[in-house]
Design an enzyme around this catalytic site. Structure first.
Site, PDB file in Angstrom:
ATOM      1  N   SER A 136      80.392  59.860  -2.999  1.00 40.74           N
ATOM      2  CA  SER A 136      81.205  60.923  -3.863  1.00 40.74           C
ATOM      3  C   SER A 136      81.820  60.572  -5.078  1.00 40.74           C
ATOM      4  O   SER A 136      81.869  61.263  -5.987  1.00 40.74           O
ATOM      5  CB  SER A 136      82.691  61.034  -2.854  1.00 40.74           C
ATOM      6  OG  SER A 136      82.010  61.773  -1.557  1.00 40.74           O
ATOM      7  N   LYS A 154      93.700  62.133   2.061  1.00 44.05           N
ATOM      8  CA  LYS A 154      92.940  62.814   3.128  1.00 44.05           C
ATOM      9  C   LYS A 154      93.572  64.352   3.318  1.00 44.05           C
ATOM     10  O   LYS A 154      94.696  64.520   2.985  1.00 44.05           O
ATOM     11  CB  LYS A 154      92.967  62.192   4.321  1.00 44.05           C
ATOM     12  CG  LYS A 154      91.808  62.643   5.365  1.00 44.05           C
ATOM     13  CD  LYS A 154      90.747  61.939   4.902  1.00 44.05           C
ATOM     14  CE  LYS A 154      89.534  62.431   5.852  1.00 44.05           C
ATOM     15  NZ  LYS A 154      88.125  61.668   5.402  1.00 44.05           N
ATOM     16  N   THR A 209      76.611  58.781   4.199  1.00 39.28           N
ATOM     17  CA  THR A 209      77.538  57.950   5.097  1.00 39.28           C
ATOM     18  C   THR A 209      76.589  57.344   6.322  1.00 39.28           C
ATOM     19  O   THR A 209      76.619  56.059   6.638  1.00 39.28           O
ATOM     20  CB  THR A 209      78.538  58.552   5.875  1.00 39.28           C
ATOM     21  OG1 THR A 209      79.119  59.585   4.827  1.00 39.28           O
ATOM     22  CG2 THR A 209      79.329  58.107   6.808  1.00 39.28           C
ATOM     23  N   ASP A 225      84.400  66.748   5.245  1.00 41.79           N
ATOM     24  CA  ASP A 225      84.558  65.867   6.377  1.00 41.79           C
ATOM     25  C   ASP A 225      84.204  66.733   7.452  1.00 41.79           C
ATOM     26  O   ASP A 225      83.480  67.704   7.364  1.00 41.79           O
ATOM     27  CB  ASP A 225      86.096  65.685   6.508  1.00 41.79           C
ATOM     28  CG  ASP A 225      86.267  64.478   7.552  1.00 41.79           C
ATOM     29  OD1 ASP A 225      86.110  63.393   7.179  1.00 41.79           O
ATOM     30  OD2 ASP A 225      86.814  64.688   8.666  1.00 41.79           O
TER      31      ASP A 225
END
Length: 450
Positions: A382, A125, A208, A165
């Site tokens: 992804s 991340k 998502t 994000d």
């Protein structure tokens, strides 16, 4: 003091001031106790202490020039947490709340989420405390170029593949991809979330939100119910929330709320998706404008929320979809949902429910889908984008969507079967954590002490 308590205490000393990270680690450790009682090899190989420590932590200065010619400075982060089952994979978040602890919590969660997809991707991340809101396109471009000037040294299509994000969409990915290409001279799938004409995947934007609904659908089906006719509350008004709402409509459900950082909308007849997309995807406007367009909708500002509560969760519903941010749903909110007859909570955001709220859902034995399982559709797609980039082809929307639906079904089955294996069939937190951990831990044992 148990081994897990000792490990958490040691972590708090070595990584001070990172409460969200401790929270994520504690949730996983508590779930793993039945596994460690059954299989001793994980203790023998000291997997816990190895897996909670990132393989690499990169922190750097991002200096850029605003439109007034003034130099601005932000912090940049990339936490490469675990690569036992594949290259690091996880988004970049640009938001003022970003800190080392937030990125570590997100990266730690990403390890198990990625493992659950069944795809060859490790956990990572990154991001920055830069806020894209109120910035011009040129300012955002200059920031993104400066950010990638450092990060490009650490990423690659088989090393570390960042995605978007919060605060990082197709625009930001485009600026970073362009600078990466300029610096390296290579056109490769080093970032996902790209726009369609230059390597992006169809259905990635929707993935998502769609995936969260597919997961909920599997839970309902397993319990002899369906989405059709269910009243749903959704928090958030970003990408995840919008496409959760869209997929709920496609399955005959009625989403009646959405929210942003300033307040929430309750529209009893159903959220108008066209208006929501216009306000948030085109205008980046406050949701208060929604109530000006639809007279039968009610807007409640944050200042009018009950003390210590999120008012979104006061709206009576059958199903709840927290799709905004971490710890947005607390114990009092959970009790309010349960009092109003909520039978299912599916998390579209990362760790949106506090530990006390999760405990309330598990004790009530409603259908509860933790984020690392329910919202894994984004990272799964992804990886599908990575596969398309590697083969230099593009799949149709329908093909990607079918693969996504299959992946989400498999995640549900994996978590559900693991929960049953350990005698807690209703506890998908335990099922998801053990299933995700076991795959990564076994790979770490196979690869030796590295």
């Amino acid at each position: 003091m148990s081994y897990f308590e000792q490990t958490l205490t040691k972590l708090q000393k070595s990584s001070p001031g990172q409460p969200e990270f401790y929270q994520a680690v504690q949730e996983v450790l508590e779930s793993l106790e039945p596994l460690f009682a059954k299989e001793k090899k994980y203790l023998e190989h000291n997997i816990i202490e190895r897996i909670i420590e990132p393989e690499r932590q990169i922190m750097f200065r991002v200096a850029w020039i605003d439109d007034q010619g003034k130099v601005q400075v932000n912090k940049g982060y990339r936490i490469e947490f675990n690569s036992a089952i594949g290259p690091y994979k996880g988004g970049l978040r640009f938001h003022p709340s970003v800190s080392s602890g937030i990125i570590k919590f997100l990266g730690f969660e990403q390890i198990f989420k990625n493992s659950l997809t069944g795809l060859a991707i490790g956990g990572g991340k990154g991001g920055s405390d830069f806020d894209p809101k109120g910035k011009s396109n040129n300012e955002i471009m200059r920031f993104c170029q400066s950010f990638i000037n450092e990060l490009y040294r650490h990423i690659g299509p088989t090393t570390d593949v960042p995605a978007g994000d919060i605060g990082v969409g197709g625009r930001e990915i485009g600026y970073m991809f362009g600078q990466y290409k300029r610096l390296t001279g290579r056109y490769e799938g080093v970032l996902t979330g790209k726009k369609i004409p230059w390597g992006g995947s169809l259905a990635r934007t929707e993935a998502t939100g769609y995936g969260t609904v597919y997961f909920a659908q599997n839970m309902l089906t397993n319990n002899g119910q369906a989405l059709e006719g269910k009243t749903c509350v959704v928090s958030g008004a970003g990408n995840v929330a919008i496409y959760t709402i869209e997929k709920l409509y496609q399955n005959g459900a009625l989403p009646v709320t959405c929210s942003d950082s300033r307040g929430f909308i309750y529209h009893k007849s159903g959220i108008n998706l066209e208006t929501l997309k216009q306000l948030k995807e085109v205008e980046s406007a406050c949701l208060s404008k929604y109530a000006q367009i639809h007279n039968d909708a009610v807007y409640t500002p944050v200042s009018s929320y009950p003390a210590g509560r999120n008012a979104v969760w006061s709206v009576p519903c059958d199903l709840a979809f927290p799709c905004a941010t971490q710890n947005e749903l607390n114990q009092a909110d959970a009790h309010e949902l349960l009092k109003n007859g909520c039978i299912l909570v599916a998390e579209g955001a990362n760790m949106p429910s506090t530990p006390e709220a999760v405990e309330a859902f598990l004790n009530a034995k409603i259908m509860y889908a933790p984020g690392k399982a329910a919202n894994a559709g984004g990272v799964a797609t992804s990886q599908l984008e990575m596969a398309q980039n590697a083969s230099m082809i593009q799949w149709s929307f329908e093909e990607v969507d079918v693969r996504l639906k299959t992946i989400m079904k498999n995640i549900y089955l994996t978590a559900s079967e693991t929960a049953q294996e350990f005698g807690q069939p209703h506890n998908l937190v335990l099922g998801a954590n053990i299933a995700g951990f076991r795959k990564v831990a076994d790979a770490m044992i196979d690869q030796g002490v590295v």
